[in-house]
Scaffold this motif. Structure first.
Motif, PDB file in Angstrom:
ATOM      1  N   LEU A  89       0.810  -1.218   0.000  1.00  0.00           N
ATOM      2  CA  LEU A  89       0.000   0.000   0.000  1.00  0.00           C
ATOM      3  C   LEU A  89       0.842   1.267   0.000  1.00  0.00           C
ATOM      4  N   ILE A  90       2.009   1.219   0.628  1.00  0.00           N
ATOM      5  CA  ILE A  90       2.744   2.446   0.936  1.00  0.00           C
ATOM      6  C   ILE A  90       3.170   3.201  -0.316  1.00  0.00           C
ATOM      7  N   ALA A  91       3.735   2.520  -1.300  1.00  0.00           N
ATOM      8  CA  ALA A  91       4.193   3.214  -2.509  1.00  0.00           C
ATOM      9  C   ALA A  91       3.031   3.846  -3.286  1.00  0.00           C
ATOM     10  N   PRO A  92       1.927   3.123  -3.556  1.00  0.00           N
ATOM     11  CA  PRO A  92       0.787   3.787  -4.220  1.00  0.00           C
ATOM     12  C   PRO A  92       0.228   4.939  -3.408  1.00  0.00           C
ATOM     13  N   LEU A  93       0.172   4.784  -2.083  1.00  0.00           N
ATOM     14  CA  LEU A  93      -0.323   5.864  -1.229  1.00  0.00           C
ATOM     15  C   LEU A  93       0.579   7.082  -1.330  1.00  0.00           C
ATOM     16  N   ALA A  94       1.892   6.865  -1.266  1.00  0.00           N
ATOM     17  CA  ALA A  94       2.844   7.975  -1.357  1.00  0.00           C
ATOM     18  C   ALA A  94       2.733   8.683  -2.704  1.00  0.00           C
ATOM     19  N   LEU A  95       2.600   7.908  -3.779  1.00  0.00           N
ATOM     20  CA  LEU A  95       2.458   8.498  -5.117  1.00  0.00           C
ATOM     21  C   LEU A  95       1.181   9.329  -5.207  1.00  0.00           C
ATOM     22  N   THR A  96       0.088   8.783  -4.687  1.00  0.00           N
ATOM     23  CA  THR A  96      -1.188   9.500  -4.721  1.00  0.00           C
ATOM     24  C   THR A  96      -1.115  10.809  -3.951  1.00  0.00           C
ATOM     25  N   LEU A  97      -0.559  10.764  -2.743  1.00  0.00           N
ATOM     26  CA  LEU A  97      -0.459  11.970  -1.924  1.00  0.00           C
ATOM     27  C   LEU A  97       0.409  13.031  -2.599  1.00  0.00           C
ATOM     28  N   PHE A  98       1.548  12.618  -3.125  1.00  0.00           N
ATOM     29  CA  PHE A  98       2.470  13.581  -3.725  1.00  0.00           C
ATOM     30  C   PHE A  98       1.847  14.284  -4.928  1.00  0.00           C
ATOM     31  N   VAL A  99       1.303  13.514  -5.862  1.00  0.00           N
ATOM     32  CA  VAL A  99       0.768  14.107  -7.085  1.00  0.00           C
ATOM     33  C   VAL A  99      -0.517  14.878  -6.797  1.00  0.00           C
ATOM     34  N   TRP A 100      -1.379  14.318  -5.967  1.00  0.00           N
ATOM     35  CA  TRP A 100      -2.663  14.962  -5.667  1.00  0.00           C
ATOM     36  C   TRP A 100      -2.457  16.293  -4.949  1.00  0.00           C
ATOM     37  N   ILE A 101      -1.597  16.294  -3.939  1.00  0.00           N
ATOM     38  CA  ILE A 101      -1.334  17.538  -3.208  1.00  0.00           C
ATOM     39  C   ILE A 101      -0.655  18.554  -4.110  1.00  0.00           C
ATOM     40  N   PHE A 102       0.267  18.092  -4.949  1.00  0.00           N
ATOM     41  CA  PHE A 102       0.934  19.013  -5.874  1.00  0.00           C
ATOM     42  C   PHE A 102      -0.075  19.672  -6.806  1.00  0.00           C
ATOM     43  N   LEU A 143      -5.881  13.019   8.880  1.00  0.00           N
ATOM     44  CA  LEU A 143      -6.626  12.062   9.701  1.00  0.00           C
ATOM     45  C   LEU A 143      -6.715  10.705   9.011  1.00  0.00           C
ATOM     46  N   ALA A 144      -6.806  10.695   7.676  1.00  0.00           N
ATOM     47  CA  ALA A 144      -6.784   9.430   6.939  1.00  0.00           C
ATOM     48  C   ALA A 144      -5.442   8.727   7.141  1.00  0.00           C
ATOM     49  N   VAL A 145      -4.350   9.489   7.083  1.00  0.00           N
ATOM     50  CA  VAL A 145      -3.028   8.921   7.332  1.00  0.00           C
ATOM     51  C   VAL A 145      -2.933   8.429   8.775  1.00  0.00           C
ATOM     52  N   PHE A 146      -3.473   9.201   9.717  1.00  0.00           N
ATOM     53  CA  PHE A 146      -3.448   8.813  11.126  1.00  0.00           C
ATOM     54  C   PHE A 146      -4.200   7.502  11.337  1.00  0.00           C
ATOM     55  N   GLY A 147      -5.325   7.325  10.646  1.00  0.00           N
ATOM     56  CA  GLY A 147      -6.055   6.067  10.744  1.00  0.00           C
ATOM     57  C   GLY A 147      -5.213   4.890  10.278  1.00  0.00           C
ATOM     58  N   LEU A 148      -4.440   5.077   9.208  1.00  0.00           N
ATOM     59  CA  LEU A 148      -3.548   4.018   8.732  1.00  0.00           C
ATOM     60  C   LEU A 148      -2.429   3.744   9.730  1.00  0.00           C
ATOM     61  N   ILE A 149      -1.929   4.792  10.369  1.00  0.00           N
ATOM     62  CA  ILE A 149      -0.879   4.615  11.381  1.00  0.00           C
ATOM     63  C   ILE A 149      -1.381   3.731  12.517  1.00  0.00           C
ATOM     64  N   ILE A 150      -2.568   4.029  13.033  1.00  0.00           N
ATOM     65  CA  ILE A 150      -3.130   3.239  14.125  1.00  0.00           C
ATOM     66  C   ILE A 150      -3.417   1.810  13.665  1.00  0.00           C
ATOM     67  N   TYR A 151      -3.967   1.674  12.456  1.00  0.00           N
ATOM     68  CA  TYR A 151      -4.280   0.341  11.934  1.00  0.00           C
ATOM     69  C   TYR A 151      -3.027  -0.528  11.847  1.00  0.00           C
ATOM     70  N   TYR A 152      -1.981   0.004  11.226  1.00  0.00           N
ATOM     71  CA  TYR A 152      -0.770  -0.804  11.062  1.00  0.00           C
ATOM     72  C   TYR A 152      -0.043  -1.024  12.387  1.00  0.00           C
ATOM     73  N   SER A 153      -0.130  -0.069  13.295  1.00  0.00           N
ATOM     74  CA  SER A 153       0.482  -0.272  14.611  1.00  0.00           C
ATOM     75  C   SER A 153      -0.138  -1.474  15.310  1.00  0.00           C
ATOM     76  N   ILE A 154      -1.452  -1.610  15.230  1.00  0.00           N
ATOM     77  CA  ILE A 154      -2.133  -2.743  15.861  1.00  0.00           C
ATOM     78  C   ILE A 154      -1.960  -4.015  15.031  1.00  0.00           C
ATOM     79  N   HIS A 155      -2.015  -3.873  13.691  1.00  0.00           N
ATOM     80  CA  HIS A 155      -1.907  -5.030  12.811  1.00  0.00           C
ATOM     81  C   HIS A 155      -0.523  -5.684  12.915  1.00  0.00           C
ATOM     82  N   ILE A 156       0.532  -4.896  12.968  1.00  0.00           N
ATOM     83  CA  ILE A 156       1.891  -5.440  13.005  1.00  0.00           C
ATOM     84  C   ILE A 156       2.275  -5.897  14.413  1.00  0.00           C
ATOM     85  N   LYS A 157       1.966  -5.103  15.407  1.00  0.00           N
ATOM     86  CA  LYS A 157       2.405  -5.396  16.770  1.00  0.00           C
ATOM     87  C   LYS A 157       1.408  -6.255  17.539  1.00  0.00           C
TER      88      LYS A 157
END
Length: 257
Positions: A89-102, A143-157
């Motif tokens: 997910l991370i690479a597509p998410l990063a690409l989307t954020l960069f181009v969309w925000i730009f 907040l969308a990014v924050f939701g992913l942070i919490i999700y992966y923190s629980i999913h991985i740990k």
């Protein structure tokens, strides 16, 4: 100025106002201009990359394919250098954020009075064209990014591992309440810093354009052109910073201690 205003204050207020659905003083009101232009830039992003994918060739690439390949390669390298977990997910998410925000930031460089003038001509009182100068949009993305942070923190740990990290770090079990307060503040600071950094830079840039537009026309060009060129650097940098911080935060969420 494209339209007549009683004072410079009225001009500034008009250009900083939003086309709003509902009571502007209510929390539940919607900034229609922010929604429209953010979705439009998202659609433009999808269209450009779909066109590049549709006409991709292994031979001599066209200009659009070259541009897309440069952007994709640049973002992919940032992910490889910064992200230390495993995720599709991370690479597509990063690409989307960069181009969309730009692209949303790039709207700031359109002729300043053009869109408000056209909106006024069709009976719309306000039409603010830069979504990232609206704190609602930047907070929504963070907040969308924050939701992913919490999700992966629980999913991985795991739930227990995440609870231990919140309660036992950095000072051990004897200071669990203090540890919890520090970790909550640390986590909340992530979306706040993401959103306010982008919003602050874009809002300040728009305010400067507003002030330049109040000057006589023969002075506007001498200040507007250099500021536009400098702003082009800023809008690219802000999109890059938002992307990189997102990658860093998600990489931290994937770390299992």
């Amino acid at each position: 100025m494209s339209m007549e205003y009683e004072s410079a204050g009225d001009y500034i207020k008009h250009h900083l106002g939003h086309l709003t659905l509902g009571n502007p003083e209510s929390f539940w009101s919607i900034h229609l201009d922010t929604m429209f232009f953010s979705l439009a830039m998202g659609g433009l992003f999808l269209f450009i990359f779909m066109q590049a994918a549709k006409y991709v060739t292994q031979g001599v690439p066209g200009n659009l394919q070259n541009l897309v390949e440069i952007i994709v390669g640049f973002v992919d390298q940032q992910v490889k250098d910064t992200f230390h977990g495993r995720s599709n997910l991370i690479a597509p998410l990063a690409l989307t954020l960069f181009v969309w925000i730009f692209l949303m930031n790039l709207l700031k460089l359109l002729p300043y009075d053009l869109i408000p003038y056209l909106a006024h001509a069709v009976g719309l009182e306000y039409m603010r064209i830069n979504p990232t100068s609206d704190i609602n949009a930047t907070f929504g993305m963070s907040l969308a990014v924050f939701g992913l942070i919490i999700y992966y923190s629980i999913h991985i740990k795991g739930g227990a591992g995440f609870a231990k990290e919140m309660l036992l770090h950095p000072f051990g079990k004897w200071l669990m309440p203090f540890n919890l307060v520090l970790k909550v503040v640390e986590e909340i600071a992530k979306p706040v810093s993401l959103s306010l950094r982008l919003f602050g830079n874009m809002y300040a840039g728009g305010l400067i354009f507003t002030l330049i537009a109040l000057l006589p026309w023969y002075i506007q060009w001498s200040l507007g052109l250099p500021w536009s060129l400098f702003k082009l650097l800023i809008i690219t940098l802000q999109a890059f910073i938002f992307m990189v911080l997102t990658i860093v935060y998600l990489s931290m969420a994937h770390e299992d201690h």
